[in-house]
Design an enzyme around this catalytic site. Structure first.
Site, PDB file in Angstrom:
ATOM      1  N   CYS A   2       0.819  -1.214   0.000  1.00 15.01           N
ATOM      2  CA  CYS A   2       0.000   0.000   0.000  1.00 15.01           C
ATOM      3  C   CYS A   2       0.856   1.269   0.000  1.00 15.01           C
ATOM      4  O   CYS A   2       1.868   1.343   0.670  1.00 15.01           O
ATOM      5  CB  CYS A   2      -0.934   0.089   1.200  1.00 15.01           C
ATOM      6  N   ARG A  27       6.524  -0.697  -3.922  1.00 16.97           N
ATOM      7  CA  ARG A  27       6.130  -1.265  -2.633  1.00 16.97           C
ATOM      8  C   ARG A  27       5.205  -2.464  -2.814  1.00 16.97           C
ATOM      9  O   ARG A  27       5.011  -3.242  -1.892  1.00 16.97           O
ATOM     10  CB  ARG A  27       5.416  -0.204  -1.799  1.00 16.97           C
ATOM     11  N   TRP A  71      -2.881  -2.888  -1.568  1.00 17.65           N
ATOM     12  CA  TRP A  71      -2.482  -4.295  -1.461  1.00 17.65           C
ATOM     13  C   TRP A  71      -3.592  -4.935  -0.645  1.00 17.65           C
ATOM     14  O   TRP A  71      -3.750  -4.647   0.533  1.00 17.65           O
ATOM     15  CB  TRP A  71      -1.127  -4.367  -0.731  1.00 17.65           C
ATOM     16  N   ASN A  97      -3.506   3.042   4.862  1.00 15.58           N
ATOM     17  CA  ASN A  97      -2.593   1.892   4.908  1.00 15.58           C
ATOM     18  C   ASN A  97      -2.701   1.315   6.304  1.00 15.58           C
ATOM     19  O   ASN A  97      -2.668   2.081   7.273  1.00 15.58           O
ATOM     20  CB  ASN A  97      -1.125   2.307   4.720  1.00 15.58           C
ATOM     21  N   GLY A  98      -2.760  -0.009   6.400  1.00 20.22           N
ATOM     22  CA  GLY A  98      -2.839  -0.629   7.720  1.00 20.22           C
ATOM     23  C   GLY A  98      -4.067  -1.508   7.816  1.00 20.22           C
ATOM     24  O   GLY A  98      -4.735  -1.786   6.820  1.00 20.22           O
ATOM     25  N   GLU A 446      20.164 -16.892   2.141  1.00 18.69           N
ATOM     26  CA  GLU A 446      19.828 -15.741   1.306  1.00 18.69           C
ATOM     27  C   GLU A 446      19.719 -16.183  -0.166  1.00 18.69           C
ATOM     28  O   GLU A 446      18.860 -15.701  -0.910  1.00 18.69           O
ATOM     29  CB  GLU A 446      20.890 -14.634   1.486  1.00 18.69           C
ATOM     30  N   LYS A 450      16.322 -15.501  -2.252  1.00 20.68           N
ATOM     31  CA  LYS A 450      16.354 -14.675  -3.454  1.00 20.68           C
ATOM     32  C   LYS A 450      15.828 -15.491  -4.641  1.00 20.68           C
ATOM     33  O   LYS A 450      15.065 -15.007  -5.460  1.00 20.68           O
ATOM     34  CB  LYS A 450      17.794 -14.227  -3.707  1.00 20.68           C
ATOM     35  N   GLU A 453      11.991 -16.077  -4.366  1.00 21.07           N
ATOM     36  CA  GLU A 453      11.264 -14.807  -4.556  1.00 21.07           C
ATOM     37  C   GLU A 453      11.114 -14.476  -6.033  1.00 21.07           C
ATOM     38  O   GLU A 453      10.063 -14.047  -6.476  1.00 21.07           O
ATOM     39  CB  GLU A 453      12.084 -13.654  -3.950  1.00 21.07           C
ATOM     40  N   HIS A 469      19.799 -35.957   7.291  1.00 19.23           N
ATOM     41  CA  HIS A 469      18.687 -36.047   8.250  1.00 19.23           C
ATOM     42  C   HIS A 469      17.329 -35.835   7.581  1.00 19.23           C
ATOM     43  O   HIS A 469      16.361 -35.508   8.259  1.00 19.23           O
ATOM     44  CB  HIS A 469      18.895 -35.045   9.381  1.00 19.23           C
ATOM     45  N   LYS A 564       7.518  -4.492  -1.072  1.00 15.00           N
ATOM     46  CA  LYS A 564       8.824  -4.056  -0.584  1.00 15.00           C
ATOM     47  C   LYS A 564       8.836  -3.843   0.922  1.00 15.00           C
ATOM     48  O   LYS A 564       9.769  -4.215   1.602  1.00 15.00           O
ATOM     49  CB  LYS A 564       9.189  -2.743  -1.302  1.00 15.00           C
TER      50      LYS A 564
HETATM   51  C1  AGP Z   1      13.999  -9.538   0.575  1.00 16.49           C
HETATM   52  O1  AGP Z   1      14.382  -9.792  -0.726  1.00 16.49           O
HETATM   53  C2  AGP Z   1      12.564  -9.509   0.796  1.00 16.49           C
HETATM   54  N1  AGP Z   1      11.907  -8.588  -0.049  1.00 16.49           N
HETATM   55  C3  AGP Z   1      12.085  -9.536   2.236  1.00 16.49           C
HETATM   56  O2  AGP Z   1      12.422 -10.783   2.746  1.00 16.49           O
HETATM   57  C4  AGP Z   1      12.610  -8.452   3.207  1.00 16.49           C
HETATM   58  O3  AGP Z   1      13.964  -8.638   3.440  1.00 16.49           O
HETATM   59  C5  AGP Z   1      11.807  -8.523   4.509  1.00 16.49           C
HETATM   60  O4  AGP Z   1      10.458  -8.271   4.253  1.00 16.49           O
HETATM   61  C6  AGP Z   1      12.323  -7.594   5.561  1.00 16.49           C
HETATM   62  O5  AGP Z   1      12.254  -6.258   5.164  1.00 16.49           O
HETATM   63  P1  AGP Z   1      13.008  -5.120   5.949  1.00 16.49           P
HETATM   64  O6  AGP Z   1      14.459  -5.352   5.813  1.00 16.49           O
HETATM   65  O7  AGP Z   1      12.549  -3.847   5.321  1.00 16.49           O
HETATM   66  O8  AGP Z   1      12.572  -5.225   7.382  1.00 16.49           O
END
Ligand code: AGP
Length: 569
Positions: A2, A27, A71, A97-98, A446, A450, A453, A469, A564
Site C-alpha cells: 500500500c 512497494r 495491497w 494503509n494498515g 539468502e 532470493k 522470490e 537427516h 517491498k
Molecule cells: C527480501 O528480498 C525480501 N523482499 C524480504 O524478505 C525483506 O527482506 C523482509 O520483508 C524484511 O524487510 P526489511 O528489511 O525492510 O525489514
C-alpha cells in the site's frame, strides 16, 4: 505494500498524484485510485497498474488530491475495494494503509450507513461522517481515531475543507514540506522530485496540512516534530540505463558498501559489550544478515547472541532491562520487527536499529541506530541493502580494523563472473537447494530466498551436514544444488556433501576459490581470507536469481505476491 500520496498546493493535481503513485509502485499493489475535491468529491479507481489508472482519471481542477496503491487485505481485489473510500453522502474521501481490527464492532455502530465495499477503510469514512454531524473536522478526526483499534496511516479530504487531514499509528506517514505546498506520503520517494525536506510522523500523531502550513497533534496537544533532509538523489528512482532496478542495485553494491562502513558503530559496540543478553531480530533478507552478525560476534569476539525471526519474537523471548535487541530492517517499517522491539522496550530492553531509512519508525524506537546509506532500493528483492547490512555487521565486529578495499574488490571480481549459462540450466529444475556451512550458511539461506522470490521455484537452504537427516530423500536427477564453499574449516565437509548429492543424480554447482572437481559447474571466485570471502558469494546468488527470473519471463523488480515494505503483521 500500500502506498499513499496526498497533495495540497499549486501544481497540477493529477500529475503529482500519478507521479507519486508511480514512485510508490515498487512497494507492491494490486489496484490504485485517486480522489480530488473542488465543488464535489471525484474518485477514480482501477484494478491493475497505475498506468491503466492514469487513462481513466480526469484532469480535475482541484485544490487537493489524494492517491493510493492498494495491497488487498480486507476484501478482494476489486474497484469497489480500491481507495479512496467515501462516506454515504460522498463528501469525505479516505486513503488508508494498515488494518483496522475492530471492524465488526464498528459496523454494528454504523448500521444505518450504506457500504459500497468490503474494506475496513470505508468504515473510517462513515465514522467521520457521523462525527462531523456534531463537530468541526479536526475534532471529528480525533473522535474517529479514538474508536479505531489497529494500524493506520490515513489521509482524508472533506468537501468544503481546504485541508488534508492525516493520522498515523503503526504505519509510516511523512509530510513533505514545499513552499506553499505540502505532501503527505507513506514513502518520501513520492515527493522527492518536489522537495527534500520532510517530517516523519510519530505514532498517535494526527493533524492537517493546508496551503498556509501544517499542524500536528498528539493526545489532544499540538506537538513539534523534527524536520529531516532526504539523503539520496532523485536519479535513484530511475533505472539509469539498466533493464531492471534489481540489476542496477546489484551493481551499486560496490559503491554503497563504503557508505555503510563509514558509519560510526562505537556506541553500538559498547552496548553489545555491556549487554547481559543479546537478541537479534529481523525478517527475510535482514534476518540472514542478522544470522551472519550472530555468527561473526561469536566467532571473532566470543559474544553469544540469539537470532530470532521478528514475527516469532513475542512468542519465544523474554527480554529484560539487561537485554540489548538488535533490530535489522532495511525499510525500518517492517511491522513484525517493530512489534518485536516495542515488546522488548516494554520489558525494559534497549534497542539498536540497523536500517537504510533515516526517519523510519525503527530510528525513533532505537536507543542507538546505524544508517546504511545505501540509497533508495526500488527492487522488491533486497540486494544492496543486504550487502550494506553485512558490511555494518563487519563494522560492529571488527570496528576500525575492517578492510573496506578488500570488501569492494571481492564484490567487484564476483560481479564480473558470467552466470548466464548456469541460469539457463536452472530454468529446467524445480527443486533447488542452496548449501553452506558455518559462516556461509546464512549466505545459502539468502541464496534460497532470493531464488524463490524471483523465480517462483521451490528453493531451500541447508547446512551440508543436515542433508542426511531428511533432505537426501529429495536428491535425484530433478534436483539442482548450489554449494557455497569458502576454503575454511567447512571446505572438506562441503566436499563430502557435494559428493553425497552428486551420487544421487543431482546437478551440482559450486562457488568456491578452491578446486572442486566433482561438481557440474564451478564458479571460481577470487581467493580471499575469511570472513571477507563471503562477499564473493553475494553477487553470485543475486545474479543467479535475477538472470533465471528474466529467462523465465518474470519481472525481477516486482515479484508476484510480494511487497517491498511489509507494514502489516
Ligand atoms: C527480501 O528480498 C525480501 N523482499 C524480504 O524478505 C525483506 O527482506 C523482509 O520483508 C524484511 O524487510 P526489511 O528489511 O525492510 O525489514
Amino acid at each position: 505494500m500500500c502506498g499513499i500520496i496526498g497533495y495540497i498546493g499549486y501544481r497540477n493535481k493529477k500529475e503529482v498524484a500519478i507521479k507519486g503513485l508511480k514512485s510508490l509502485e515498487y512497494r507492491g499493489y494490486d489496484s490504485a485510485g485517486i480522489g480530488f475535491i473542488n465543488d464535489k468529491v471525484y474518485v477514480f479507481k482501477k484494478v491493475g497498474r497505475v498506468d491503466e489508472l492514469k487513462d481513466v482519471v480526469n484532469n480535475i481542477n482541484a485544490t487537493l488530491v489524494i492517491g493510493h496503491t492498494r495491497w488487498a487485505t480486507h476484501g478482494g481485489v476489486t474497484e469497489e475495494n480500491a481507495h479512496p473510500q467515501t462516506d454515504c453522502s460522498n463528501n469525505i474521501m479516505v486513503v488508508h494503509n494498515g488494518t483496522i481490527e475492530n471492524v465488526d464492532e464498528l459496523r454494528l455502530r454504523l448500521k444505518n450507513h450504506k457500504f459500497n465495499s468490503e474494506t475496513d477503510t470505508e468504515l473510517i469514512a462513515h465514522l467521520l461522517e457521523e462525527e462531523l454531524k456534531e463537530t468541526e473536522p479536526l475534532k471529528a478526526l480525533e473522535l474517529t481515531l479514538n474508536q479505531l483499534k489497529g494500524s493506520y496511516a490515513l489521509v482524508i479530504g472533506i468537501k468544503g475543507v481546504n485541508k488534508l487531514l492525516f493520522a498515523k499509528q503503526d504505519s509510516p506517514l511523512h509530510i513533505g514540506l514545499g513552499k506553499k505546498e505540502f505532501f503527505l506520503a507513506s514513502d518520501i520517494a513520492a515527493f522527492v522530485e518536489y522537495t527534500r525536506k520532510f517530517v516523519p510522523l510519530m505514532d498517535g500523531d494526527y493533524g492537517y496540512v493546508s496551503l498556509e502550513g501544517y499542524k500536528i497533534f498528539n493526545k489532544g496537544k499540538e506537538v513539534k516534530r523534527d524536520v529531516l533532509e532526504i539523503n539520496w538523489e532523485i536519479k535513484e528512482v530511475e533505472k539509469g540505463g539498466y533493464p531492471h532496478f534489481m540489476l542496477k542495485e546489484i551493481n551499486e553494491q560496490v559503491d554503497v558498501v563504503g557508505n555503510a562502513l563509514a558509519v560510526n558503530t562505537s556506541n553500538i559496540e559498547e552496548m553489545i559489550s555491556n549487554a547481559g543478553s543479546i537478541h537479534i531480530v529481523a525478517a527475510g533478507t535482514s534476518y540472514h544478515a542478522g544470522y551472519l552478525l550472530k555468527l561473526l560476534l561469536e566467532k571473532y569476539k566470543g559474544i553469544e547472541s540469539d537470532i530470532v525471526i521478528a514475527s516469532e519474537y513475542i512468542f519465544t523471548k523474554r527480554p529484560n532491562k539487561d537485554t540489548v535487541v538488535i533490530a535489522i530492517s532495511q525499510s525500518g517499517e517492517t511491522a513484525d520487527t517493530l512489534q518485536a522491539i516495542k515488546f522488548a522496550k516494554r520489558r525494559g530492553a534497549r534497542i539498536v536499529g540497523i536500517t537504510n531509512v533515516m526517519g523510519s519508525s525503527l530510528t525513533y524506537l532505537s536507543d542507538e541506530y546505524a544508517i546504511m546509506n545505501a540509497g533508495l532500493e526500488v527492487g522488491v528483492a533486497a540486494t544492496k541493502t543486504f550487502t550494506s547490512q553485512v558490511a555494518i555487521a563487519f563494522k560492529i565486529v571488527f570496528g576500525g580494523r575492517v578492510n573496506k578495499e578488500k570488501i569492494k574488490q571481492t564484490l567487484t571480481s564476483s560481479l564480473n563472473i558470467d552466470i548466464a549459462s548456469l541460469a539457463k540450466k536452472c530454468i529446467n529444475y524445480d527443486k533447488m537447494f542452496f548449501l553452506g556451512r558455518g559462516l556461509s550458511y546464512p549466505i545459502a539461506m539468502e541464496g534460497a530466498l532470493k531464488f524463490k522470490e524471483l523465480t517462483y521455484k521451490h528453493a531451500e537452504a541447508y547446512p551440508g551436514g543436515e542433508l542426511k537427516h531428511g533432505p537426501l530423500s529429495l536428491m535425484d536427477e530433478d534436483a539442482f544444488v548450489f554449494a557455497f564453499m569458502p576454503e575454511d574449516e567447512t571446505f572438506a565437509k562441503m566436499i563430502y556433501s557435494v559428493e553425497e548429492v552428486k551420487a544421487r543424480g543431482a546437478f551440482v554447482a559450486a562457488a568456491s576459490p578452491g578446486n572442486v572437481d566433482k561438481v557440474d559447474a564451478l564458479l571460481k571466485v577470487n581467493k580471499e581470507e575469511m570472513p571477507y570471502q563471503l562477499f564473493s558469494f553475494i553477487p553470485l546468488l543475486q545474479l543467479l536469481a535475477y538472470r533465471t527470473s528474466v529467462l523465465l519471463g518474470n519481472d525481477p523488480d516486482k515479484p508476484r505476491n510480494l511487497a517491498k515494505s511489509i507494514t502489516v503483521e
